[in-house]
Design an enzyme around this catalytic site. Sequence first.
Site, PDB file in Angstrom:
ATOM      1  N   ASP A 154      46.129  39.011  41.062  1.00 13.08           N
ATOM      2  CA  ASP A 154      47.221  38.925  40.086  1.00 13.08           C
ATOM      3  C   ASP A 154      47.902  40.268  39.851  1.00 13.08           C
ATOM      4  OD1 ASP A 154      46.461  36.302  39.790  1.00 13.08           O
ATOM      5  OD2 ASP A 154      46.255  36.381  37.618  1.00 13.08           O
ATOM      6  N   HIS A 301      42.578  41.389  40.564  1.00  9.65           N
ATOM      7  CA  HIS A 301      43.904  41.964  40.311  1.00  9.65           C
ATOM      8  C   HIS A 301      44.227  43.067  41.320  1.00  9.65           C
ATOM      9  CE1 HIS A 301      42.887  40.003  36.510  1.00  9.65           C
ATOM     10  NE2 HIS A 301      44.182  40.004  36.224  1.00  9.65           N
TER      11      HIS A 301
END
Length: 333
Positions: A154, A301
């Site tokens: 992400d 992430h």
Amino acid sequence: MLPPRHLSPHHRAVCGALAALLLPVLLAGCGSAGGHSVRAAGDAATPSASASASAASPSASVSPSATATPGAGSSAARGAAGATSGPASPSGRPATPNAPAATKPAAPRPDTPAAPRPTGGRPVTSTPPAPAPPAVALVRSTATGGRSVALTFDDGPGPATGPILDLLAQYHVRATFCMVGTNAAANPALVRRIVAEGHRLCDHTVHHPQPLHALSHDRQVQEITAAKDMILDAAGAGTPVTWFRAPGGDFTAENEQIAARAGMRSLSWSVDPRDWSRPGTAAIVSAVQRGLRPGGVVLMHDGGGDRSQTVAALRLLLPWLTAQGYCFDLPAS
């Protein structure tokens, strides 16, 4: 003239002769006055003429011929005039005999209330509130199931995206990148590299607002659909953007429906090592090893801050997953 009882026969004869001479004159005078009264009564008894005159000129006064002269005519004629002229109106004029009585407007029936009408004449109808959209099933598993795993990243693309791509290429891993629209627009070369190396794209909104559900419906639509457009601009037209992931996992029936109308499924996860909080490389690795089940989706992430711990954890996790017999897959679509 003396009272009759004092008159002599000669005087009585003279009075009789005078009475005989004056009687026709008196009768003629009485007949003229009586005729005027009868005509007055006849005029008043002609309702159509009076009604027409009143309708033509409501402010015009009644003709003098429509009322009897006081003291003129017989009492019968005056009675006839009074009977036909009716009671006086508040203005002092005789009421018109044939005028229709004033009527109150009929009240609307209580069981059929009249609908309010706008200027155009159409009935005003209230629009019922739109029903809440049904929830959409969140994706939390791989496309093939079994002993497979889907890695998702992400908040990128960012500085950590390149090193992560290098590691994925080394282990022949296909992953999914959930991009923030502004980061995709700022790093189009990285977006194109991701696509060229066989990875897939996911919409993670334009500005990563949290909580997403607190925004108005129009703002949520803009955040989701504009992010997809920005990702496509960077990646190239026709590139599939298959999924949508709400920032912070703030999925609601509303934003899931918005994504579905834009052709995307809502992508959640089954394992969250909270690498964004920088708990340390060992903590990230341990969390994945404990929480992973076959067909699981792992959240990590590549953007939004310093992701060096994530890159270091991935160097340890990729060989471990291979040793455990996991194959690398994409999320269900």
